[in-house]
Design a protein around this motif. Structure first.
Motif, PDB file in Angstrom:
ATOM      1  N   THR A 141      48.242  28.242  60.411  1.00 12.94           N
ATOM      2  CA  THR A 141      48.630  28.942  59.278  1.00 12.94           C
ATOM      3  C   THR A 141      48.098  28.053  58.078  1.00 12.94           C
ATOM      4  O   THR A 141      48.468  26.802  58.167  1.00 12.94           O
ATOM      5  N   ALA A 142      47.474  28.602  56.974  1.00 14.23           N
ATOM      6  CA  ALA A 142      47.166  27.742  55.894  1.00 14.23           C
ATOM      7  C   ALA A 142      47.112  28.481  54.619  1.00 14.23           C
ATOM      8  O   ALA A 142      46.590  29.630  54.628  1.00 14.23           O
ATOM      9  N   THR A 143      47.856  28.046  53.746  1.00 14.48           N
ATOM     10  CA  THR A 143      47.464  28.619  52.425  1.00 14.48           C
ATOM     11  C   THR A 143      46.479  27.811  51.642  1.00 14.48           C
ATOM     12  O   THR A 143      45.913  28.225  50.675  1.00 14.48           O
ATOM     13  N   ALA A 144      46.042  26.555  52.097  1.00 13.56           N
ATOM     14  CA  ALA A 144      45.088  25.937  51.020  1.00 13.56           C
ATOM     15  C   ALA A 144      43.895  26.404  51.231  1.00 13.56           C
ATOM     16  O   ALA A 144      42.876  25.546  52.040  1.00 13.56           O
ATOM     17  N   CYS A 158      41.998  23.025  53.105  1.00  8.97           N
ATOM     18  CA  CYS A 158      42.443  21.762  53.431  1.00  8.97           C
ATOM     19  C   CYS A 158      43.269  21.888  54.541  1.00  8.97           C
ATOM     20  O   CYS A 158      44.377  22.536  54.752  1.00  8.97           O
ATOM     21  N   ILE A 159      42.923  21.069  55.615  1.00 12.28           N
ATOM     22  CA  ILE A 159      43.605  20.968  56.804  1.00 12.28           C
ATOM     23  C   ILE A 159      44.345  19.375  56.967  1.00 12.28           C
ATOM     24  O   ILE A 159      43.530  18.505  56.885  1.00 12.28           O
ATOM     25  N   ASN A 160      45.575  19.286  57.300  1.00 13.05           N
ATOM     26  CA  ASN A 160      46.105  17.999  57.395  1.00 13.05           C
ATOM     27  C   ASN A 160      45.428  17.303  58.923  1.00 13.05           C
ATOM     28  O   ASN A 160      45.337  18.157  59.900  1.00 13.05           O
ATOM     29  N   ASN A 178      47.124  17.920  62.186  1.00 13.38           N
ATOM     30  CA  ASN A 178      47.138  18.877  62.914  1.00 13.38           C
ATOM     31  C   ASN A 178      46.051  18.981  64.081  1.00 13.38           C
ATOM     32  O   ASN A 178      44.816  18.809  63.798  1.00 13.38           O
ATOM     33  N   ALA A 179      46.478  19.529  65.251  1.00 13.86           N
ATOM     34  CA  ALA A 179      45.418  19.602  66.105  1.00 13.86           C
ATOM     35  C   ALA A 179      44.209  20.525  65.746  1.00 13.86           C
ATOM     36  O   ALA A 179      43.036  20.110  66.102  1.00 13.86           O
ATOM     37  N   SER A 180      44.585  21.533  65.059  1.00  8.59           N
ATOM     38  CA  SER A 180      43.372  22.401  64.669  1.00  8.59           C
ATOM     39  C   SER A 180      42.556  21.776  63.783  1.00  8.59           C
ATOM     40  O   SER A 180      41.098  22.134  64.060  1.00  8.59           O
ATOM     41  N   PHE A 223      51.687  31.020  63.899  1.00  8.18           N
ATOM     42  CA  PHE A 223      50.520  29.914  63.749  1.00  8.18           C
ATOM     43  C   PHE A 223      50.910  28.719  63.150  1.00  8.18           C
ATOM     44  O   PHE A 223      49.973  27.803  62.886  1.00  8.18           O
ATOM     45  N   ALA A 224      52.218  28.620  62.695  1.00  7.55           N
ATOM     46  CA  ALA A 224      52.698  27.293  62.055  1.00  7.55           C
ATOM     47  C   ALA A 224      53.957  26.928  62.967  1.00  7.55           C
ATOM     48  O   ALA A 224      54.775  25.942  62.582  1.00  7.55           O
ATOM     49  N   ARG A 245      49.310  30.975  70.766  1.00  7.57           N
ATOM     50  CA  ARG A 245      49.330  31.766  69.448  1.00  7.57           C
ATOM     51  C   ARG A 245      48.733  32.957  69.216  1.00  7.57           C
ATOM     52  O   ARG A 245      48.949  33.904  68.466  1.00  7.57           O
ATOM     53  N   TYR A 305      53.151  33.750  49.595  1.00  6.14           N
ATOM     54  CA  TYR A 305      53.731  32.724  50.022  1.00  6.14           C
ATOM     55  C   TYR A 305      54.218  32.042  48.556  1.00  6.14           C
ATOM     56  O   TYR A 305      53.088  31.636  47.863  1.00  6.14           O
ATOM     57  N   TYR A 364      58.126  34.189  52.095  1.00  5.68           N
ATOM     58  CA  TYR A 364      57.101  35.214  52.110  1.00  5.68           C
ATOM     59  C   TYR A 364      57.323  36.281  51.348  1.00  5.68           C
ATOM     60  O   TYR A 364      58.398  36.505  51.121  1.00  5.68           O
TER      61      TYR A 364
HETATM   62  C1  LIG Z   1      53.158  28.970  54.716  1.00  5.00           C
HETATM   63  C2  LIG Z   1      52.272  27.999  55.272  1.00  5.00           C
HETATM   64  C3  LIG Z   1      51.272  27.453  54.923  1.00  5.00           C
HETATM   65  C4  LIG Z   1      50.619  26.270  55.401  1.00  5.00           C
HETATM   66  N1  LIG Z   1      49.338  25.725  54.890  1.00  5.00           N
HETATM   67  C5  LIG Z   1      48.752  24.807  55.400  1.00  5.00           C
HETATM   68  C6  LIG Z   1      47.661  24.381  55.012  1.00  5.00           C
HETATM   69  O1  LIG Z   1      47.013  24.923  53.830  1.00  5.00           O
HETATM   70  N2  LIG Z   1      47.005  23.100  55.632  1.00  5.00           N
HETATM   71  C7  LIG Z   1      47.587  22.640  56.570  1.00  5.00           C
HETATM   72  O2  LIG Z   1      47.176  21.632  57.409  1.00  5.00           O
HETATM   73  N3  LIG Z   1      48.704  23.086  57.181  1.00  5.00           N
HETATM   74  C8  LIG Z   1      49.326  24.147  56.604  1.00  5.00           C
HETATM   75  N4  LIG Z   1      50.842  24.574  57.103  1.00  5.00           N
HETATM   76  C9  LIG Z   1      51.039  23.955  58.273  1.00  5.00           C
HETATM   77  C10 LIG Z   1      50.490  24.259  59.536  1.00  5.00           C
HETATM   78  O3  LIG Z   1      50.364  25.517  59.780  1.00  5.00           O
HETATM   79  C11 LIG Z   1      51.447  23.661  60.678  1.00  5.00           C
HETATM   80  O4  LIG Z   1      51.476  22.298  60.514  1.00  5.00           O
HETATM   81  C12 LIG Z   1      50.751  24.097  61.987  1.00  5.00           C
HETATM   82  O5  LIG Z   1      51.825  24.060  63.129  1.00  5.00           O
HETATM   83  C13 LIG Z   1      49.561  23.271  62.482  1.00  5.00           C
HETATM   84  O6  LIG Z   1      49.375  23.365  63.906  1.00  5.00           O
HETATM   85  P1  LIG Z   1      48.323  22.813  64.794  1.00  5.00           P
HETATM   86  O7  LIG Z   1      48.915  21.215  64.811  1.00  5.00           O
HETATM   87  O8  LIG Z   1      48.336  23.510  66.256  1.00  5.00           O
HETATM   88  O9  LIG Z   1      46.943  22.667  64.110  1.00  5.00           O
HETATM   89  C14 LIG Z   1      51.211  25.635  56.399  1.00  5.00           C
HETATM   90  C15 LIG Z   1      52.263  26.318  57.037  1.00  5.00           C
HETATM   91  C16 LIG Z   1      52.971  27.386  56.521  1.00  5.00           C
HETATM   92  C17 LIG Z   1      54.158  28.257  57.159  1.00  5.00           C
END
Ligand SMILES: Cc1cc2nc3c(=O)[nH]c(=O)nc-3n(C[C@H](O)[C@H](O)[C@H](O)COP(=O)(O)O)c2cc1C
Length: 186
Positions: free
Chosen positions: A34-37, A51-53, A56-58, A84-85, A93, A151, A156
């Motif tokens: 799940t991503a809002t960025a 933008c993804i941390n 995060n595995a993804s 997905f979060a 998932r 969000y 939500y």
């Molecule tokens: C509403 C919402 C928005 C999110 N937006 C982001 C985002 O933009 N980027 C990101 O890296 N993680 C975001 N996250 C967190 C990831 O979805 C979460 O860490 C996820 O478990 C990562 O999964 P992975 O480690 O399998 O990749 C968000 C979570 C939520 C609930």
């Protein structure tokens, strides 16, 4: 610089779309988060960014695949945003929702408001996150009257439009200090 908690307090005031960003490896194993960025970058060529941390595995999976899809969730897919979060990872998932694929092979959610199929054009690491720029090679848009999932404030919700501002009445800006009766516009 401010601290990260203060940053988060400010950022909670930004309302956003909710997306599930997906990819698949060479053997078809799917991952997504799940991503809002997610942000539009350019119409020519059509480009977006996500933008993804990097923890995060993804993130690693998407970088390795070289492609991803951005699935913009509808209100009735809110459970997918949680899934997905969540602690559930990898293929599990994808156990709910109808998934297919388009050009790149990244998982496309059939019920998404829009799905953007992307090839990575550029990747830039900034602090904790990877910014992935995607050239959009395919797009699907849902055409029924489904509503967007949003969000904001850590919750939500849905979108509600305001009445039009295109009338003489609504363009009138009251001067509250000088008039008690807003119907008196003389
Ligand atoms: C509403 C919402 C928005 C999110 N937006 C982001 C985002 O933009 N980027 C990101 O890296 N993680 C975001 N996250 C967190 C990831 O979805 C979460 O860490 C996820 O478990 C990562 O999964 P992975 O480690 O399998 O990749 C968000 C979570 C939520 C609930």
């Amino acid at each position: 610089m401010i601290d990260s908690d203060t940053f988060k307090v400010g950022m909670r005031q930004l309302a956003g779309h909710v997306c599930v960003v997906t990819t698949a490896d060479a053997s078809g194993v799917r991952v997504g988060l799940t991503a809002t960025a997610v942000c539009s970058v350019s119409a020519d060529p059509p480009t977006l960014l996500v933008c993804i941390n990097r923890q995060n595995a993804s993130h690693g999976a998407i970088r390795a695949a070289g492609f991803f899809a951005v699935n913009v969730l509808a209100l009735d897919d809110r459970a997918l945003a949680d899934r997905f979060a969540s602690g559930v990872g990898g293929e599990a998932r994808f156990s709910t929702g109808r998934w297919s694929h388009d050009i790149t092979g990244a998982p496309i959610l059939d019920s998404a408001m829009a799905s953007f199929d992307c090839r990575i054009a550029q990747a830039v690491d900034v602090e904790t996150h990877g910014i992935l720029f995607g050239h959009i090679v395919g797009v699907r848009v849902r055409t029924d009257d489904a509503k967007l999932l949003l969000y904001a404030h850590g919750q939500y919700g849905g979108f509600a439009s305001l009445p039009s501002l295109n009338t003489a009445d609504s363009l009138w800006i009251p001067n509250w200090n000088s008039r008690a009766d807003p119907s008196d516009r003389s």
